[in-house]
Design an enzyme around this catalytic site. Structure first.
Site, mmCIF file in Angstrom:
data_model
loop_
_atom_site.group_PDB
_atom_site.id
_atom_site.type_symbol
_atom_site.label_atom_id
_atom_site.label_comp_id
_atom_site.label_asym_id
_atom_site.label_seq_id
_atom_site.Cartn_x
_atom_site.Cartn_y
_atom_site.Cartn_z
ATOM 1 N N THR A 238 2.869 -9.360 9.630
ATOM 2 C CA THR A 238 4.316 -9.433 9.389
ATOM 3 C C THR A 238 4.685 -8.454 8.278
ATOM 4 O O THR A 238 4.043 -8.428 7.232
ATOM 5 C CB THR A 238 4.710 -10.868 8.975
ATOM 6 O OG1 THR A 238 4.250 -11.756 9.999
ATOM 7 C CG2 THR A 238 6.212 -11.007 8.793
ATOM 8 N N CYS A 323 -7.480 4.153 -11.050
ATOM 9 C CA CYS A 323 -8.314 3.463 -10.062
ATOM 10 C C CYS A 323 -9.796 3.602 -10.341
ATOM 11 O O CYS A 323 -10.596 2.811 -9.887
ATOM 12 C CB CYS A 323 -8.039 4.021 -8.668
ATOM 13 S SG CYS A 323 -6.327 3.925 -8.256
#
Ligand code: PLP
Length: 378
Positions: A238, A323
């Site tokens: 979704t 990161c």
């Protein structure tokens, strides 16, 4: 607080946050639901898709884009999805040697999976086109080179890469990770010729966890997740509508030439003052770069030490990519051409349009204090 770490992430804009709240509490239907309330959500989704595509410079503004959970997923979908669709194609893939971990670690996985992985050097911010000219062949199935580098701000010549691709291996898919470039360059990203372009929301004042992959019409991609038929059967799940709607709002705000011009001024202000006041600092400035990122090599002070010194004063910068900061390696800076000592002493200042000249003055003052006190400690 002085926040100069916008390449790591940005503050969500008020308008984007308000939009996310509005969608969460008012237009919360599932865009796939077959009733009017679901249809309202589908309209929100369509509007966001159209807006992001238009900011990318796509001429067709209705499809060609799937929303993802961010830049990392967009990169994974691009590379694995394109290779899965070309299972019976060649086995040679090219990556630049400056890629973000979310592409570089894919290349390492492909090596293990039996692909013939080759790395294109990008020393000084320049793609080694002679190497490409020699190595691109009928067996080349995919080429991935980022649009702008997250550690140095370098902008790579993707247009020229595309020209070579078309000449030597038109069957190959060209992907570019434009996470750092989206909203930060005057260029129309789609005009670079790449088939696949990754972008992310949290670098431009949208929430974290939303991104998108542009897929040029006619280019085939297979899904890498298994589920329903959302996003044209390419990305099940979704849709994260609140974040998607916020991404649209943030992008509409950021795509304004005034912002880039402001950041260009901030960049010149910082670099001119550095050259005049702190000539012992080396500015790692490639020929073509984003004004949003400034890479600086300090005189024999480890970046982590300076980061902590500045952090104690409420000034936040970084040593490179957020990161990989926990297990830092200097792969990208080495690829750029820095020796390991300079790379260890390199910091990254990254702007957004909300930064001010006063903030830069304070940063410079504390940077100078830091250099003086940390060098005297040695
Ligand atoms: N690509 C580049 C060049 C980046 O700088 C980043 C984030 O730092 C990513 C990809 C990953 O994006 P995300 O954090 O949305 O997964």
């Amino acid at each position: 607080m002085i926040y100069l770490d916008n390449a790591a992430t940005t503050k969500v804009s008020d308008a984007a946050a308000n939009k996310a709240f509005e969608i969460m509490t008012k237009t919360f239907g599932n865009p796939s639901s077959v009733h009017d309330f679901g249809y309202e959500s589908e309209k929100v989704l369509k509007s966001a898709r159209k807006a992001i595509l238009s900011h990318l410079g796509s001429i067709r503004r209705d499809d060609e884009l799937v929303f993802t959970s961010g830049g990392t997923e967009a990169n994974n979908l691009a590379v694995f999805g394109a290779l899965a669709a070309k299972k019976h194609g060649g086995k040679t893939v090219f990556f630049s040697d400056s890629e973000h971990a979310s592409v570089y670690n894919i290349s390492k996985k492909l090596e293990k999976d039996g692909y013939n992985v080759k790395y294109i050097a990008t020393k000084g911010g320049k793609i080694d086109f002679d190497y490409c000219e020699k190595e691109f062949s009928k067996d080349t199935v995919l080429i991935s080179c980022m649009y702008a580098n997250n550690e140095t701000g370098t902008i790579y010549d993707i247009k020229k890469l595309d020209t070579l691709r078309k000449k030597l291996c038109p069957q190959a898919v060209l992907h570019t990770d434009a996470v750092q470039a989206f909203g930060k360059t005057k260029e129309n990203l789609c005009s670079c010729g790449a088939d696949l372009i990754s972008v992310s929301g949290h670098k431009i004042h949208a929430p974290k966890g939303i991104g998108a992959l542009y897929i040029k019409s006619g280019v085939r991609i297979l899904p890498i997740l298994i589920g329903g038929g959302q996003e044209k059967d390419i990305r099940p799940g979704t849709e994260a509508l609140p974040s998607i709607a916020a991404f649209e709002v943030a992008a509409n705000e950021v795509f304004n030439l005034k912002n880039i011009l402001k950041v260009e001024k901030l960049n010149s202000y910082l670099t001119e003052k550095l050259e005049a006041q702190l000539p012992q600092i080396k500015i790692n400035k490639p020929e073509n770069s984003l004004p949003y990122v400034v890479s600086l090599s300090l005189p024999a002070i480890k970046s982590e030490v300076m980061l902590r010194f500045l952090s104690a004063k409420g000034i936040y910068i970084s040593a490179g990519s957020a990161c990989t900061s926990k297990h830092r390696e200097n792969r990208v800076l080495s690829a750029f051409g820095l020796d390991s000592k300079s790379a260890d002493c390199t910091i990254r200042v990254s702007f957004c349009e909300d930064n001010t000249f006063e903030e830069i003055d304070t940063f410079l003052k504390e940077l100078e204090n830091g250099i003086n006190s940390l060098i005297s400690l040695k």
